[in-house]
Each structure stands twice: as C-alpha cells, then as structure tokens.
Scaffold this active site. Structure first.
Site, mmCIF file in Angstrom:
data_model
loop_
_atom_site.group_PDB
_atom_site.id
_atom_site.type_symbol
_atom_site.label_atom_id
_atom_site.label_comp_id
_atom_site.label_asym_id
_atom_site.label_seq_id
_atom_site.Cartn_x
_atom_site.Cartn_y
_atom_site.Cartn_z
ATOM 1 N N SER A 1 0.832 -1.210 0.000
ATOM 2 C CA SER A 1 0.000 0.000 0.000
ATOM 3 C C SER A 1 0.864 1.256 0.000
ATOM 4 O O SER A 1 0.604 2.214 -0.734
ATOM 5 C CB SER A 1 -0.893 0.026 1.244
ATOM 6 O OG SER A 1 -1.841 -1.006 1.180
ATOM 7 N N ARG B 1 -13.588 -7.329 -10.657
ATOM 8 C CA ARG B 1 -13.757 -6.596 -9.392
ATOM 9 C C ARG B 1 -14.552 -5.303 -9.582
ATOM 10 O O ARG B 1 -14.485 -4.657 -10.614
ATOM 11 C CB ARG B 1 -12.384 -6.360 -8.759
ATOM 12 C CG ARG B 1 -11.726 -7.705 -8.454
ATOM 13 C CD ARG B 1 -10.385 -7.570 -7.806
ATOM 14 N NE ARG B 1 -10.481 -6.937 -6.495
ATOM 15 C CZ ARG B 1 -9.416 -6.568 -5.795
ATOM 16 N NH1 ARG B 1 -8.201 -6.760 -6.279
ATOM 17 N NH2 ARG B 1 -9.577 -6.015 -4.616
ATOM 18 N N SER C 1 -13.575 1.409 2.880
ATOM 19 C CA SER C 1 -12.540 1.095 1.893
ATOM 20 C C SER C 1 -11.503 2.194 1.803
ATOM 21 O O SER C 1 -11.804 3.346 1.457
ATOM 22 C CB SER C 1 -13.176 0.903 0.516
ATOM 23 O OG SER C 1 -12.180 0.956 -0.490
ATOM 24 N N GLN D 1 -9.247 2.217 -0.387
ATOM 25 C CA GLN D 1 -9.028 2.505 -1.806
ATOM 26 C C GLN D 1 -9.999 3.575 -2.288
ATOM 27 O O GLN D 1 -9.614 4.483 -3.029
ATOM 28 C CB GLN D 1 -9.179 1.226 -2.630
ATOM 29 C CG GLN D 1 -8.074 0.229 -2.330
ATOM 30 C CD GLN D 1 -8.198 -1.063 -3.106
ATOM 31 O OE1 GLN D 1 -9.138 -1.248 -3.879
ATOM 32 N NE2 GLN D 1 -7.255 -1.955 -2.906
ATOM 33 N N ASP E 1 -6.631 -7.856 4.739
ATOM 34 C CA ASP E 1 -5.816 -8.682 3.836
ATOM 35 C C ASP E 1 -5.218 -9.900 4.538
ATOM 36 O O ASP E 1 -4.590 -10.744 3.891
ATOM 37 C CB ASP E 1 -4.685 -7.838 3.234
ATOM 38 C CG ASP E 1 -5.227 -6.777 2.281
ATOM 39 O OD1 ASP E 1 -6.333 -6.968 1.739
ATOM 40 O OD2 ASP E 1 -4.541 -5.754 2.091
ATOM 41 N N LYS F 1 -12.129 -9.584 -3.278
ATOM 42 C CA LYS F 1 -10.677 -9.342 -3.321
ATOM 43 C C LYS F 1 -10.098 -10.026 -4.565
ATOM 44 O O LYS F 1 -10.830 -10.294 -5.503
ATOM 45 C CB LYS F 1 -10.027 -9.857 -2.026
ATOM 46 C CG LYS F 1 -10.442 -9.057 -0.788
ATOM 47 C CD LYS F 1 -9.954 -7.632 -0.875
ATOM 48 C CE LYS F 1 -10.439 -6.783 0.291
ATOM 49 N NZ LYS F 1 -10.121 -5.375 0.115
ATOM 50 N N ARG G 1 -12.278 -14.727 -1.310
ATOM 51 C CA ARG G 1 -11.392 -15.362 -0.317
ATOM 52 C C ARG G 1 -12.137 -16.232 0.680
ATOM 53 O O ARG G 1 -11.531 -17.108 1.297
ATOM 54 C CB ARG G 1 -10.555 -14.293 0.402
ATOM 55 C CG ARG G 1 -9.469 -13.766 -0.502
ATOM 56 C CD ARG G 1 -8.508 -12.835 0.174
ATOM 57 N NE ARG G 1 -7.424 -12.547 -0.749
ATOM 58 C CZ ARG G 1 -6.691 -11.443 -0.744
ATOM 59 N NH1 ARG G 1 -6.916 -10.510 0.172
ATOM 60 N NH2 ARG G 1 -5.722 -11.278 -1.623
ATOM 61 N N ARG H 1 -2.447 -14.260 -1.831
ATOM 62 C CA ARG H 1 -2.492 -14.441 -0.369
ATOM 63 C C ARG H 1 -3.056 -15.819 0.009
ATOM 64 O O ARG H 1 -2.634 -16.408 1.002
ATOM 65 C CB ARG H 1 -3.285 -13.317 0.291
ATOM 66 C CG ARG H 1 -2.661 -11.937 0.057
ATOM 67 C CD ARG H 1 -3.082 -10.935 1.098
ATOM 68 N NE ARG H 1 -2.884 -9.565 0.637
ATOM 69 C CZ ARG H 1 -1.729 -8.932 0.638
ATOM 70 N NH1 ARG H 1 -0.634 -9.536 1.058
ATOM 71 N NH2 ARG H 1 -1.636 -7.685 0.223
HETATM 72 C C1 S3P Z 1 -5.677 -1.235 0.134
HETATM 73 C C2 S3P Z 1 -6.928 -1.248 0.703
HETATM 74 C C3 S3P Z 1 -7.697 -2.486 0.938
HETATM 75 C C4 S3P Z 1 -6.814 -3.721 0.853
HETATM 76 C C5 S3P Z 1 -5.887 -3.680 -0.334
HETATM 77 C C6 S3P Z 1 -4.975 -2.482 -0.244
HETATM 78 C C7 S3P Z 1 -5.000 0.050 -0.076
HETATM 79 O O1 S3P Z 1 -8.714 -2.585 -0.038
HETATM 80 O O2 S3P Z 1 -7.589 -4.875 0.804
HETATM 81 O O3 S3P Z 1 -5.096 -4.834 -0.406
HETATM 82 O O4 S3P Z 1 -3.774 0.055 -0.333
HETATM 83 O O5 S3P Z 1 -5.660 1.089 0.022
HETATM 84 P P1 S3P Z 1 -10.170 -1.907 0.162
HETATM 85 O O6 S3P Z 1 -10.033 -0.452 0.151
HETATM 86 O O7 S3P Z 1 -10.961 -2.395 -1.038
HETATM 87 O O8 S3P Z 1 -10.679 -2.465 1.455
#
Ligand code: S3P
Length: 436
Positions: free
Chosen positions: A26, A126, A171, A173, A319, A346, A350, A391
C-alpha cells in the site's frame, strides 16, 4: 500464455531466525504516485518491487515521469508536478492490482487527457463503480464495462468539484481515490468512513507537505495545492509478515524475528486477533520511519484458541484473513468471522477459496454470506487451489508445518504481485517449498 506455478510444501519443521519481508504494498503504490505528482526528486528506499507496484511505476513512466531504478528497493522519482503528466499512448495496465486501478482512477479523473485503465482476469471481475460513481459526482466523466467492472475509460479536461462523500463500504481505496481526485478539485473534498481504514494516503500527503484534516471519521483536503518531493523509507509489509506470524505461531518450536515491520494502527488487526487467540507476539524496538510506526516482531509457537473475531477489527485486518484462517484451523475450538463480505471481492472470493482449500486439508470450514466458521483440527496433506490469489497461495503454504503430509498449492504465480522472493525467504526461515 504463461505457465502456472505450483508449490509443493513439505510437512513439519519450524520457523526460526530473522527475516525482513519485502516493502509494504500500500505504501509503495502511494509513494510512486505521490512522488510522480510532486515537484522535485523523491527518494524511496525499501520499495516493494512486486508486479503490482511495478505496474504503477510503468503507468507513470508511460505518462512521462522520469525515474532512476528501482534497484534493491531504491527508487528516485523526478516528479512531474500535479499538472505535468503527459498523455499515455496506450491503455494503462494495472495487472492484478485493485489498489492501483482505484487510486489511479482518482488521479486520472483530474487530468486534461483521456485515459483507459485495464487489468488481468481477476481484476476484470472486481467492482469499480464504488470509485466511478463518487468520481462522477465530482464532475468526472468515466465509464465502466458491464456490471461496473474494468476497463475504466476516463475522459480528460473536466472541472472537478469537491464533494462530501459518506462511504457505504469501509474502503481505503475508495477514500484514497477521492482524496487524490480532490487534489485537482475546486473546494473541499470530504470523505467519511463507516469504520477506520488504513490511513497511508493521509499520512503520506502530509509528508509531501499537503494539508489533510482528519477529524473523527471525516477526512478532508482542499484542492489547488502542491506536493513537495520528500524521502520515504517503506517499512516491511505487515500483510506479508502475517504469513510468518501465523506459520511461526502454529509450528511447534518456532522462534522467529520479523524485522522492520510497519505497525500502523490501521493495519494491526492481525496482531490483535492473533493475540486474542493466544499467540505469543512481542513488539520490540518500536520506532517511527517517515511518518509510519515500525517494530521488530518476535513470534514464538503457542497454543491457539478459536475466537469470535470482533467486527471492528475486520477492516484493520482485511488482507490477513487467509493467514488467519490457517491459524483458526490449528486453534482449539471454533473461530467465527462475520461482517467480512468484502473478502468476496478481493483478488479472489477469499471466503469461498479458503473454505474450499481448508476442507481439502481435512478441516471443517463453513461459509456464511459475510464470513466463515472454522473448527480447529488437524491438517492432512493434500492438493489445494489458490485460484490465482497470492495471499491464498501463501496462506496454504504456511499450513504445511502442521500438516500430516505434503501440501500442494496450485496457481501460485501471482505471489510475485506482492511478495517477490517468497519461496527463498520462507526457505531461510525453515519452510521447504519446491516449485513445479
Ligand atoms: C488497500 C486497501 C484495501 C486492501 C488492499 C490495499 C489500499 O482494499 O484490501 O489490499 O492500499 O488502500 P479496500 O479499500 O478495497 O478495502
């Protein structure tokens, strides 16, 4: 057509010594993104040279950003400034990476040029409307394919306006995507989160001199500022360390030191969950590097017990569930996970993939719509399918020390997206994996 990679993991053994797992994924993505958009030269050390991050790096090179490296985790980025990216000549390929696609969407929505984001077979399944829809509210012109999936087509030259957005899912992200678009927007962009999620974007923006306000669950910034180059030391990825935290906890006689692991409180759900299961974890030499807390973690084998996982820990360990399910399978009694429907979208579903694999190894695992119930038991040897999920592949490999026979894990090629050198590093710690 690339060949698939299978792991053959010998049963038994213990994990010992000292290892440093690769850099945080990240943080590495964000370092490449913000370094590219900054003014001046950003110097990064400890960068994860996994395929996901290399994809992000390639995308910025394709938009005219000059970089030296990466070389053993060192990368110098000669930033183009927020308005200095140039039109890419072809679609930007984000490979397996949801983080890259969703964060890039925020950046690209603010550019003057048109762009397209594409991905691999897993990424193409996704959900992308979770970013496209709020970006449209900001004024972006962006289309997704059928079912809200990739590719994303983004039309440049739009005027973005800040919005106030209560996220329906917790989230990081989505939050990060909107904050990055907010750099290009008029006025304030305010994102509120239903539960805390990783805050690397906020921390790193501040490190690049960009003011970000966090008040309770509301995170906001004002568009029109600039990013100033800085130095970033990327800690080892706690999500990669998680496999060894679990492996060493379940393999009798283990005593392993994981070095320089990022312990940002928005990422340490795995430590809290394992500790409540009875794991023996010791955080040593706590320090801060470039705005992120880091520690060495000593882990020794312990008797684990099943627990009901607190829902508020779910986004903070999102994760790490493939690894945690292996711990649950070795624990005494039942482990119950709820509130984790996000695991179904994911790199694979998972919950389904892990339940199927656990059952193949002789463990009772029952799926629920938003979680799983696992009864601790004894692994037999056998063949499991990772379904191309990095993973899941690594989690099943770490089951072998407690298995009665060889564990074969198929479709492990994507391990290199997040953990290049996994097999070699695991071997150094005492796990014997043959690649077929
Ligand atoms: C991440 C946020 C998570 C995580 C991903 C990395 C990031 O996803 O599962 O591996 O770097 O912001 P989500 O925002 O979809 O939960």
């Amino acid at each position: 057509m690339s060949k698939t990679t299978d792991y053959l993991v010998k049963p038994g053994g213990k994990l010992t010594g000292r290892v440093r797992v690769p850099g945080d994924k990240s943080i590495s993505h964000r370092a490449v993104m913000l370094g590219s958009l900054a003014q001046g030269t950003t110097r990064i050390t400890g960068l994860l040279e996994g395929e996901d991050v290399l994809g992000t790096l390639g995308a910025f090179r394709a938009m005219g950003v000059a970089m030296d490296g990466p070389n053993h985790g060192a990368l110098a980025i000669h930033g183009a400034g927020l308005r200095g990216l140039t039109t890419p000549t072809k679609p930007l390929d984000m490979g397996n990476s949801g983080t890259a696609m969703r964060l890039m969407a925020g950046i690209l929505a603010g550019q003057q040029f048109d762009s397209e984001l594409i991905g691999d077979e897993s990424l193409n399944k996704r959900p992308m409307e979770r970013v496209a829809e709020p970006l449209r509210r900001m004024g972006a012109v962006i289309t997704t394919a059928a079912g809200g999936r990739p590719p994303l087509k983004i039309k440049g030259g739009q005027t973005l306006r800040g919005i106030e957005y209560p996220m329906p899912v917790a989230s990081a992200q989505v939050k990060s995507c909107l904050l990055l678009a907010g750099l290009y927007a008029e006025g304030d962009t305010i994102v509120s989160e239903p539960a805390p999620t990783r805050d690397h974007t906020e921390r790193m923006l501040r490190g690049f001199g960009y003011p970000v306000l966090t008040r309770d669950a509301r995170i906001s910034l004002r568009g029109g500022g600039k990013l100033v180059a800085c130095e970033i030391d990327v800690p080892a990825d706690i999500s990669s360390a998680a496999f060894f935290l679990v492996g060493a906890s379940i393999a009798p006689g283990s005593d392993l030191m994981l070095e320089h692991v990022g312990i940002n409180p928005t990422r340490t759900g795995v430590l809290r969950i394992l500790t409540s299961m009875g794991a023996n974890l010791e955080l040593m030499n706590k320090r801060e590097v470039g705005g992120e807390p880091v520690a060495d973690i000593r882990v020794r084998a312990a008797r684990l017990r099943g627990i009901r996982i607190p829902e508020e820990q779910v986004p903070l360990a999102i994760d790490e569930f493939p690894a945690l399910f292996i711990a649950a399978a070795c624990a005494e009694g039942e482990t119950v996970l709820t509130g984790a429907q996000e695991l179904r979208v994911k790199e694979s579903d998972r919950i389904a993939v892990m339940a199927q694999g656990l059952r193949r190894l002789g463990i009772y695992a029952a799926e629920t719509p938003d979680g799983i119930v696992i009864q601790g038991g004894r692994f037999r040897g056998g063949a499991v399918d990772s379904h191309g999920d990095h993973r899941a592949a690594m989690a099943f490999a770490l089951a072998a020390p407690r298995a009665a026979g060889t564990v074969t894990v198929s479709d492990c090629k994507n391990v290199s997206t997040s953990f290049p050198g996994f097999v070699e590093l695991a071997a150094r710690a005492g796990l014997s994996i043959n690649i077929e």
